[in-house]
Design an enzyme around this catalytic site. Structure first.
Site, PDB file in Angstrom:
ATOM      1  N   CYS A 129       0.801  -1.222   0.000  1.00  0.00           N
ATOM      2  CA  CYS A 129       0.000   0.000   0.000  1.00  0.00           C
ATOM      3  C   CYS A 129       0.839   1.280   0.000  1.00  0.00           C
ATOM      4  O   CYS A 129       0.316   2.364  -0.286  1.00  0.00           O
ATOM      5  CB  CYS A 129      -0.946   0.006   1.194  1.00  0.00           C
ATOM      6  SG  CYS A 129      -2.034  -1.437   1.259  1.00  0.00           S
ATOM      7  N   HIS A 266      -3.212   7.229   1.972  1.00  0.00           N
ATOM      8  CA  HIS A 266      -3.656   5.905   1.550  1.00  0.00           C
ATOM      9  C   HIS A 266      -5.042   5.667   2.122  1.00  0.00           C
ATOM     10  O   HIS A 266      -5.288   5.893   3.318  1.00  0.00           O
ATOM     11  CB  HIS A 266      -2.670   4.856   2.046  1.00  0.00           C
ATOM     12  CG  HIS A 266      -3.164   3.452   1.921  1.00  0.00           C
ATOM     13  ND1 HIS A 266      -3.731   2.970   0.768  1.00  0.00           N
ATOM     14  CD2 HIS A 266      -3.189   2.430   2.824  1.00  0.00           C
ATOM     15  CE1 HIS A 266      -4.089   1.711   0.956  1.00  0.00           C
ATOM     16  NE2 HIS A 266      -3.775   1.359   2.185  1.00  0.00           N
ATOM     17  N   ASN A 296     -10.133  -0.140  -0.003  1.00  0.00           N
ATOM     18  CA  ASN A 296      -8.673  -0.076   0.027  1.00  0.00           C
ATOM     19  C   ASN A 296      -8.148  -0.690  -1.273  1.00  0.00           C
ATOM     20  O   ASN A 296      -8.210  -1.897  -1.470  1.00  0.00           O
ATOM     21  CB  ASN A 296      -8.160  -0.847   1.240  1.00  0.00           C
ATOM     22  CG  ASN A 296      -6.642  -0.833   1.370  1.00  0.00           C
ATOM     23  OD1 ASN A 296      -5.928  -0.467   0.448  1.00  0.00           O
ATOM     24  ND2 ASN A 296      -6.151  -1.257   2.527  1.00  0.00           N
TER      25      ASN A 296
END
Length: 339
Positions: A129, A266, A296
Site C-alpha cells: 500500500c 492511503h 482499500n
C-alpha cells in the site's frame, strides 16, 4: 536553476463492476457468514468497492489510467521514457506489469498511427500500500539525475483475487483499480510546481501482520495465497508512522503542517485517516476521501484519490499536497509536492 519534477497530468480507472456493502453481505450470507452494511461502515467507512472481471489484469486498468494522465498533460505515448508501476498483484510472475503496460500503450498509439513507447526503462515496485509513494520517489530521483524526462508512475491493483471471502474481517476492505500521474522534468528555483520532499521507511520485523504468505514452486502454490491481516496491529502502527513520515517531509521542505492545502492519504480505513489528520492538526475538510466508494485499493489508492481531487476541482494548481501511505512489509512513506 535546479532540476525538479512536477506532476503534469493525472488519471484513474475503476473496473465497471461496483460491489456495494449490500452485495457483499448477501454473498457472505450464502457462506453462512454474518455481516451488515452498518458494521462495515462503522469500522471502515467503506460503502462500496470495484472488482475486476475475469479476463482482465492489472495492466488493463493501468492502461486506461495512463491514457487519462497523458491526455490531461497533453502528451503522447512516445513522450514517455520511464514507466514505474507499483503493484502487489502483477499480471504474471515476470515480466513486470510495467513492461506489459509499455507494450499495450505502444499498441494503442500505433493503432492511431502514432509512435509507441518502446526503449524507455520500465519496471515494477513492490511496497504494497506504500507502493505509489515509493514509485513516485524513485521516478523523481531518476528524472532529477537526468536518466529520464517524462515518467508514467502508477499504482495498479486487483486485490479481489487475493481475498479470502470466508474472512469477513478482510474481504470487506479491499477493491481494485488504478491511478496514474505523468511526472516531468522542470527547472526553476523551487517556488513553482514541484515535488519538494520525500521520506521512505520499512521495518521487516512486522512482516507477518499484513501479508499473502504464498509462492510458486514446481508449478504449485506453496503456502497460503490469500491475504492475512492483524487489523489491530496494523492500525496501531499505521497512525504513528504516518505522522512521523508526514512531519519528516514537512521538516525537509521547511514548511509547517498548517500550510498544507490537502492531505491525500492511503485510503485504507477512515479511522486511520482521521487519526493521522488529528495528529497533524488538520481538519477532515483538508483530507481527500475516496475510501467510501473505492475501498482499500492498496498502491492504487493515493493516485486514485489524487485524480478524484483534481477532476472534482478540489485540488488546484499551486496548492500544497501531502501524500502518505503505509502497507505490508511493514512499509511507509510520504511525499510533499506543490501541484
Amino acid at each position: 536553476m535546479t532540476r525538479y519534477t512536477r506532476i503534469t497530468g493525472t488519471g484513474s480507472y475503476l473496473p465497471p463492476r461496483r460491489v456495494s456493502n449490500a452485495d457483499l453481505v448477501a454473498d457472505l450470507a450464502t457462506r453462512g457468514i454474518e455481516s451488515s452494511d452498518e458494521w462495515i461502515v462503522e469500522r471502515t467507512g467503506i460503502r462500496a468497492r470495484h472488482f475486476i472481471d475475469e479476463g482482465s489484469e492489472a495492466s488493463d486498468l493501468a492502461l486506461q489510467a495512463s491514457l487519462q494522465a497523458l491526455q490531461a498533460a497533453g502528451r503522447q505515448v512516445a513522450d514517455v521514457d520511464l514507466i514505474v508501476v507499483a503493484t502487489s498483484t502483477p499480471d504474471m510472475v515476470f515480466p513486470s506489469t510495467a513492461t506489459i503496460l509499455q507494450r499495450k500503450l505502444s499498441e494503442h498509439a500505433q493503432a492511431q498511427g502514432l509512435p509507441g513507447a518502446a526503449g524507455g526503462a520500465a519496471f515494477d515496485v513492490q511496497a504494497v500500500c506504500s507502493g505509489f509513494i515509493y514509485a513516485l520517489t524513485v521516478a523523481d530521483a531518476l528524472i532529477r539525475t537526468g536518466s529520464a524526462r517524462c515518467a508514467l508512475v502508477l499504482g495498479a491493483e486487483v486485490f479481489s483475487r487475493l481475498l479470502d471471502f470466508n474472512d469477513r474481517g478482510t474481504c470487506v476492505l479491499f477493491g481494485d483499480g488504478a491511478g496514474a500521474v505523468l511526472l516531468e522534468a522542470c527547472e526553476h528555483d523551487g517556488s513553482g510546481p514541484a515535488l519538494l520532499a520525500s521520506d521512505l521507511h520499512a521495518d521487516g520485523r512486522h512482516t507477518g501482520i499484513l501479508c499473502v504468505p504464498g509462492s510458486l514452486s514446481g508449478g504449485l502454490v506453496r503456502g497460503a495465497p490469500l491475504l492475512r491481516m492483524d487489523g489491530q496491529a496494523v492500525f496501531k502502527l499505521a497512525v504513528g508512522v504516518l505522522e512521523e513520515a508526514a512531519r519528516a517531509v514537512l521538516a525537509k521542505a521547511g514548511i509547517e503542517a498548517a500550510a498544507v492545502d490537502w492531505l491525500i492519504p492511503h485510503q485504507a480505513n477512515i479511522r486511520i485517516m482521521q487519526g493521522t489528520a488529528r495528529k497533524l492538526k488538520l481538519g477532515m475538510d483538508k483530507v481527500i476521501v475516496t475510501v467510501h466508494e473505492h475501498g482499500n485499493t492498496s498502491a492504487a489508492s493515493i493516485p486514485l484519490a489524487l485524480d478524484h481531487g483534481v477532476r472534482s476541482g478540489q485540488v488546484r494548481p499551486g496548492q500544497l499536497l501531502l501524500l502518505e501511505g503505509v502497507g505490508g512489509g511493514f512499509t511507509w512513506g510520504a511525499v510533499l509536492l506543490r501541484f
